[in-house]
Design a protein around this motif. Structure first.
Motif, PDB file in Angstrom:
ATOM      1  N   THR A  74      73.410 -13.605  32.831  1.00  0.00           N
ATOM      2  CA  THR A  74      73.010 -12.285  32.334  1.00  0.00           C
ATOM      3  C   THR A  74      73.983 -11.787  31.276  1.00  0.00           C
ATOM      4  O   THR A  74      73.582 -11.291  30.220  1.00  0.00           O
ATOM      5  N   ALA A  75      75.269 -11.926  31.545  1.00  0.00           N
ATOM      6  CA  ALA A  75      76.293 -11.467  30.602  1.00  0.00           C
ATOM      7  C   ALA A  75      76.233 -12.254  29.291  1.00  0.00           C
ATOM      8  O   ALA A  75      76.414 -11.682  28.205  1.00  0.00           O
ATOM      9  N   GLU A  76      75.973 -13.554  29.371  1.00  0.00           N
ATOM     10  CA  GLU A  76      75.917 -14.362  28.160  1.00  0.00           C
ATOM     11  C   GLU A  76      74.684 -14.016  27.323  1.00  0.00           C
ATOM     12  O   GLU A  76      74.765 -13.918  26.088  1.00  0.00           O
ATOM     13  N   LEU A  77      73.556 -13.804  27.966  1.00  0.00           N
ATOM     14  CA  LEU A  77      72.365 -13.384  27.230  1.00  0.00           C
ATOM     15  C   LEU A  77      72.587 -12.030  26.559  1.00  0.00           C
ATOM     16  O   LEU A  77      72.178 -11.810  25.409  1.00  0.00           O
ATOM     17  N   HIS A  78      73.261 -11.136  27.262  1.00  0.00           N
ATOM     18  CA  HIS A  78      73.551  -9.823  26.688  1.00  0.00           C
ATOM     19  C   HIS A  78      74.481  -9.953  25.484  1.00  0.00           C
ATOM     20  O   HIS A  78      74.306  -9.268  24.463  1.00  0.00           O
ATOM     21  N   ARG A  79      75.454 -10.838  25.575  1.00  0.00           N
ATOM     22  CA  ARG A  79      76.363 -11.052  24.437  1.00  0.00           C
ATOM     23  C   ARG A  79      75.593 -11.520  23.216  1.00  0.00           C
ATOM     24  O   ARG A  79      75.857 -11.072  22.088  1.00  0.00           O
ATOM     25  N   LEU A  80      74.631 -12.420  23.418  1.00  0.00           N
ATOM     26  CA  LEU A  80      73.845 -12.934  22.300  1.00  0.00           C
ATOM     27  C   LEU A  80      72.941 -11.845  21.713  1.00  0.00           C
ATOM     28  O   LEU A  80      72.748 -11.776  20.487  1.00  0.00           O
ATOM     29  N   GLU A  81      72.393 -10.991  22.553  1.00  0.00           N
ATOM     30  CA  GLU A  81      71.583  -9.877  22.055  1.00  0.00           C
ATOM     31  C   GLU A  81      72.444  -8.893  21.267  1.00  0.00           C
ATOM     32  O   GLU A  81      72.026  -8.376  20.229  1.00  0.00           O
ATOM     33  N   GLN A  82      73.641  -8.624  21.764  1.00  0.00           N
ATOM     34  CA  GLN A  82      74.541  -7.729  21.055  1.00  0.00           C
ATOM     35  C   GLN A  82      74.926  -8.327  19.695  1.00  0.00           C
ATOM     36  O   GLN A  82      75.029  -7.602  18.692  1.00  0.00           O
ATOM     37  N   ALA A  83      75.115  -9.634  19.651  1.00  0.00           N
ATOM     38  CA  ALA A  83      75.430 -10.305  18.388  1.00  0.00           C
ATOM     39  C   ALA A  83      74.290 -10.144  17.382  1.00  0.00           C
ATOM     40  O   ALA A  83      74.523  -9.972  16.180  1.00  0.00           O
ATOM     41  N   GLN A  84      73.061 -10.180  17.872  1.00  0.00           N
ATOM     42  CA  GLN A  84      71.913  -9.988  16.980  1.00  0.00           C
ATOM     43  C   GLN A  84      71.914  -8.573  16.416  1.00  0.00           C
ATOM     44  O   GLN A  84      71.689  -8.358  15.216  1.00  0.00           O
ATOM     45  N   ALA A  85      72.169  -7.583  17.263  1.00  0.00           N
ATOM     46  CA  ALA A  85      72.202  -6.187  16.811  1.00  0.00           C
ATOM     47  C   ALA A  85      73.319  -5.959  15.799  1.00  0.00           C
ATOM     48  O   ALA A  85      73.144  -5.236  14.806  1.00  0.00           O
ATOM     49  N   GLU A  86      74.463  -6.576  16.039  1.00  0.00           N
ATOM     50  CA  GLU A  86      75.581  -6.448  15.110  1.00  0.00           C
ATOM     51  C   GLU A  86      75.255  -7.118  13.774  1.00  0.00           C
ATOM     52  O   GLU A  86      75.646  -6.615  12.706  1.00  0.00           O
ATOM     53  N   LEU A  87      74.566  -8.240  13.815  1.00  0.00           N
ATOM     54  CA  LEU A  87      74.169  -8.926  12.593  1.00  0.00           C
ATOM     55  C   LEU A  87      73.276  -8.029  11.746  1.00  0.00           C
ATOM     56  O   LEU A  87      73.499  -7.880  10.532  1.00  0.00           O
ATOM     57  N   LEU A  88      72.267  -7.432  12.360  1.00  0.00           N
ATOM     58  CA  LEU A  88      71.388  -6.548  11.605  1.00  0.00           C
ATOM     59  C   LEU A  88      72.166  -5.364  11.033  1.00  0.00           C
ATOM     60  O   LEU A  88      72.038  -5.031   9.850  1.00  0.00           O
ATOM     61  N   ALA A  89      73.004  -4.739  11.848  1.00  0.00           N
ATOM     62  CA  ALA A  89      73.766  -3.568  11.399  1.00  0.00           C
ATOM     63  C   ALA A  89      74.678  -3.909  10.230  1.00  0.00           C
ATOM     64  O   ALA A  89      74.917  -3.069   9.350  1.00  0.00           O
TER      65      ALA A  89
END
Length: 293
Positions: A74-89
Motif C-alpha cells: 500500500t505504501a509503495e503504491l501511494h509513493r508512486l501515485e504521489q510521484a505522478q502528482a509531483e510530476l504533473l505539478a
C-alpha cells in the motif's frame, strides 16, 4: 444556480450536472469507497484519484508477515501515485504564491494540495461529486491551508469562475468523462494569456486502430469514454492551447499496475486489463503540457 465569491469577483456557477450521463458519473463518485483510493490516502492524508509512475520497489512482495506485506505494498503504491502528482505539478510553470491554479476534476483533492505545497499558490478544485468536494475541503481545513485551497461542487465544463483569473490549470485522469472541446474551451477561458495547461491521461492509440477490447473494458469499469490520442491535439488547437511538451508515460506506468496486481487487499479486477492494454500498445498514458495563446 448558486452565487460564489472567487478571487476578487463574484461568479455565478451552473448546476453541477448537465446530462443524464453526468448524473450517473456523479452518482458513481458519490458512492465510491474503493480501498485502493482510501487506504493509500490514509497513510498521510494525501488522497489521489489517479495512478502511479516510476520504478516500483518490488522487494515489498518478499515480506513474510501478511499484514506487514499489505502495508508495504500500500505504501509503495501511494509513493508512486504521489510521484505522478509531483510530476504533473512540476510542469505548471513558474508560479508565485499570489497566482491561482485550477484543478479540473479534483477528486478528493490531492493534486491541489501538491500544487500549493510546491508553489504556495491559491488553488480551486472542481468536482461533480458533492461528497468529494466536502471531503476535500475538510482535508484542507485539517491541513490549515483552506485560506488558499478550496474545492467546489461544480462542473469543470462550466465553472462560473472569472475569465483569465488562472495562471495554470490541469486535468489528472479526468478528461475521459467529458467532451474535449468543451473542456479545453473552459480551460482557455479561465487561463490568462501565456497560462499553462497540463494533463495526464490514458488515451487509446489511433495507430492501433479503433479502441481495443481492453479499452472498452476500462470504459465500462469506470463509466467513462476514453478518447483517441489524436483528438487531444486537435481539440487543443481549436481552443488556443499550444502543446510545448509531450511525454509518453506508458512504460513508467506499468510498474504501478504490475505491483497492484499483486495487492490482493486492493485489487479491483481491472488491473490485468490495464497491463495488457499497455503492453499490446492499444492504450497509452500521456503527459501533455500546453500554453494558452
Amino acid at each position: 444556480m448558486t452565487t460564489t465569491r472567487t478571487g476578487t469577483a463574484t461568479a455565478t456557477a451552473s448546476i453541477p450536472t448537465q446530462s443524464t450521463y453526468q448524473n450517473r458519473v456523479a452518482d458513481y463518485w458519490n458512492a465510491e469507497e474503493n480501498p485502493v483510493n482510501l487506504e493509500l490516502g490514509r497513510i498521510d492524508d494525501m488522497y489521489h484519484h489517479h495512478y502511479g509512475v516510476g520504478a516500483a520497489d518490488r522487494s515489498v512482495l518478499d515480506e513474510k508477515n501478511p499484514d506487514r506485506r499489505d502495508e508495504r505494498i500500500t505504501a509503495e503504491l501511494h509513493r508512486l501515485e504521489q510521484a505522478q502528482a509531483e510530476l504533473l505539478a512540476s510542469h505548471l510553470g513558474d508560479l508565485k504564491p499570489t497566482d491561482r491554479v485550477f484543478d479540473a476534476g479534483c477528486g478528493r483533492g490531492g493534486g491541489s494540495v501538491v500544487a500549493n505545497a510546491r508553489y504556495g499558490c491559491h488553488a480551486d478544485g472542481v468536482t461533480i461529486s458533492a461528497k468529494q468536494a466536502d471531503f476535500a475541503n475538510s482535508q484542507a481545513r485539517g491541513r490549515g491551508i483552506d485560506d488558499k485551497v478550496r474545492y467546489h461542487h461544480r462542473n469543470m465544463l462550466d465553472t462560473g469562475f472569472t475569465s483569465g483569473a488562472y495562471a495554470a490549470s490541469w486535468n489528472n485522469e479526468s478528461t475521459m468523462y467529458v467532451e474535449l472541446d468543451l473542456l479545453f474551451a473552459e480551460h482557455a477561458r479561465l487561463l490568462r494569456r501565456g497560462g499553462r495547461y497540463a494533463v495526464i491521461t490514458g488515451c487509446y492509440n489511433d495507430t492501433y486502430g479503433q479502441a481495443s477490447r481492453e479499452v472498452s473494458l476500462i470504459n465500462a469499469h469506470y463509466i467513462c469514454d476514453i478518447h483517441p490520442r489524436s483528438e487531444y491535439f486537435r481539440a487543443m488547437s481549436r481552443n488556443r492551447l499550444v502543446p510545448v511538451h509531450v511525454e509518453d508515460l506508458t512504460e513508467a506506468a506499468l510498474p504501478y499496475w504490475e505491483l497492484r496486481q499483486e495487492a490482493a487487499h486492493l485489487v479491483t479486477g481491472i488491473e490485468e486489463t490495464f497491463v495488457t492494454a499497455y503492453r499490446n500498445g492499444s492504450f497509452q498514458y500521456l503527459l501533455i503540457v500546453a500554453d494558452r495563446v
